[in-house]
Write a protein that holds these residues in place. Sequence first.
Motif, PDB file in Angstrom:
ATOM      1  N   ILE A   3       0.931  -1.037   0.060  1.00 21.38           N
ATOM      2  CA  ILE A   3      -0.162   0.071   0.081  1.00 21.38           C
ATOM      3  C   ILE A   3       0.938   1.402   0.057  1.00 21.38           C
ATOM      4  O   ILE A   3       1.958   1.183   0.744  1.00 21.38           O
ATOM      5  CB  ILE A   3      -0.923   0.037   1.369  1.00 21.38           C
ATOM      6  N   LEU A   4       0.612   2.188  -0.932  1.00 20.93           N
ATOM      7  CA  LEU A   4       1.344   3.274  -0.957  1.00 20.93           C
ATOM      8  C   LEU A   4       0.545   4.444  -0.255  1.00 20.93           C
ATOM      9  O   LEU A   4      -0.595   4.390  -0.420  1.00 20.93           O
ATOM     10  CB  LEU A   4       1.627   3.720  -2.444  1.00 20.93           C
ATOM     11  N   LEU A  21       3.568  -7.391   4.037  1.00 23.12           N
ATOM     12  CA  LEU A  21       2.665  -7.986   4.802  1.00 23.12           C
ATOM     13  C   LEU A  21       1.512  -7.009   5.146  1.00 23.12           C
ATOM     14  O   LEU A  21       0.515  -7.397   5.995  1.00 23.12           O
ATOM     15  CB  LEU A  21       3.059  -8.832   5.921  1.00 23.12           C
ATOM     16  N   LYS A  22       1.810  -5.602   4.854  1.00 22.72           N
ATOM     17  CA  LYS A  22       0.962  -4.579   5.187  1.00 22.72           C
ATOM     18  C   LYS A  22       0.620  -4.575   6.653  1.00 22.72           C
ATOM     19  O   LYS A  22      -0.672  -4.345   7.173  1.00 22.72           O
ATOM     20  CB  LYS A  22      -0.465  -4.835   4.500  1.00 22.72           C
ATOM     21  N   LEU A 133      -3.342   1.100   8.196  1.00 19.83           N
ATOM     22  CA  LEU A 133      -2.732  -0.177   8.530  1.00 19.83           C
ATOM     23  C   LEU A 133      -3.335  -0.681   9.772  1.00 19.83           C
ATOM     24  O   LEU A 133      -3.672  -1.992   9.954  1.00 19.83           O
ATOM     25  CB  LEU A 133      -1.438  -0.270   8.421  1.00 19.83           C
ATOM     26  N   ASP A 134      -3.181   0.164  10.815  1.00 21.95           N
ATOM     27  CA  ASP A 134      -3.629  -0.370  12.130  1.00 21.95           C
ATOM     28  C   ASP A 134      -5.130  -0.832  11.972  1.00 21.95           C
ATOM     29  O   ASP A 134      -5.753  -1.722  12.704  1.00 21.95           O
ATOM     30  CB  ASP A 134      -3.214   0.569  13.238  1.00 21.95           C
ATOM     31  N   PHE A 135      -5.760  -0.041  11.463  1.00 24.80           N
ATOM     32  CA  PHE A 135      -7.349   0.148  11.215  1.00 24.80           C
ATOM     33  C   PHE A 135      -7.740  -1.101  10.505  1.00 24.80           C
ATOM     34  O   PHE A 135      -8.616  -2.183  11.064  1.00 24.80           O
ATOM     35  CB  PHE A 135      -7.913   1.488  10.748  1.00 24.80           C
ATOM     36  N   ILE A 136      -7.123  -1.355   9.312  1.00 24.95           N
ATOM     37  CA  ILE A 136      -7.671  -2.733   8.450  1.00 24.95           C
ATOM     38  C   ILE A 136      -6.940  -4.017   9.238  1.00 24.95           C
ATOM     39  O   ILE A 136      -7.590  -4.927   8.936  1.00 24.95           O
ATOM     40  CB  ILE A 136      -6.756  -2.432   7.214  1.00 24.95           C
ATOM     41  N   ASN A 137      -5.861  -3.953   9.960  1.00 18.67           N
ATOM     42  CA  ASN A 137      -5.461  -4.922  10.805  1.00 18.67           C
ATOM     43  C   ASN A 137      -6.112  -5.488  12.190  1.00 18.67           C
ATOM     44  O   ASN A 137      -5.805  -6.286  12.702  1.00 18.67           O
ATOM     45  CB  ASN A 137      -3.830  -5.171  10.798  1.00 18.67           C
ATOM     46  N   SER A 138      -7.135  -4.324  12.744  1.00 21.58           N
ATOM     47  CA  SER A 138      -7.540  -4.646  13.870  1.00 21.58           C
ATOM     48  C   SER A 138      -8.982  -5.602  13.851  1.00 21.58           C
ATOM     49  O   SER A 138      -9.431  -5.564  12.875  1.00 21.58           O
ATOM     50  CB  SER A 138      -7.882  -3.383  14.646  1.00 21.58           C
TER      51      SER A 138
END
Length: 138
Positions: A3-4, A21-22, A133-138
Amino acid sequence: MRILCLDIGSRRVGVAISDPLKITAQPLCIVDLKNEDLYLTLDGIFEKYQITKIVVGYPLSKFHPDEKTENLKRIDEICNDLERRYKVEVVKWDERFSTKAVERVLSEENMSWKKKKKVVDKLSAVYILQGYLDFINS
């Protein structure tokens, strides 16, 4: 597959990129809009990395989040251009406090303003992307 992230300012664009791994965001570069073409720089980034999405810092108004400023209209146009040119999803991510947060961290460092100015845009892009990234991985 990365992701850019772009932190679009009037003079400079901070650029950050995720790891494959985002999970984490890393600073990539700063595009000086007076001396460089944003799209030529992005063409090189797209050629080098497998970009699947672009996150763009979207500076909503603290008091009037539904109000479209000239700056937001300009960013909307750039987002549309990015989607057409690179055929990837573009996510507008609220970045209201990113620059201030980065400036606050940098103020704790014993660094000259000239040096801070060189990194603040790039680090703001990291801050924005890491939040996403924290949002999409939570």
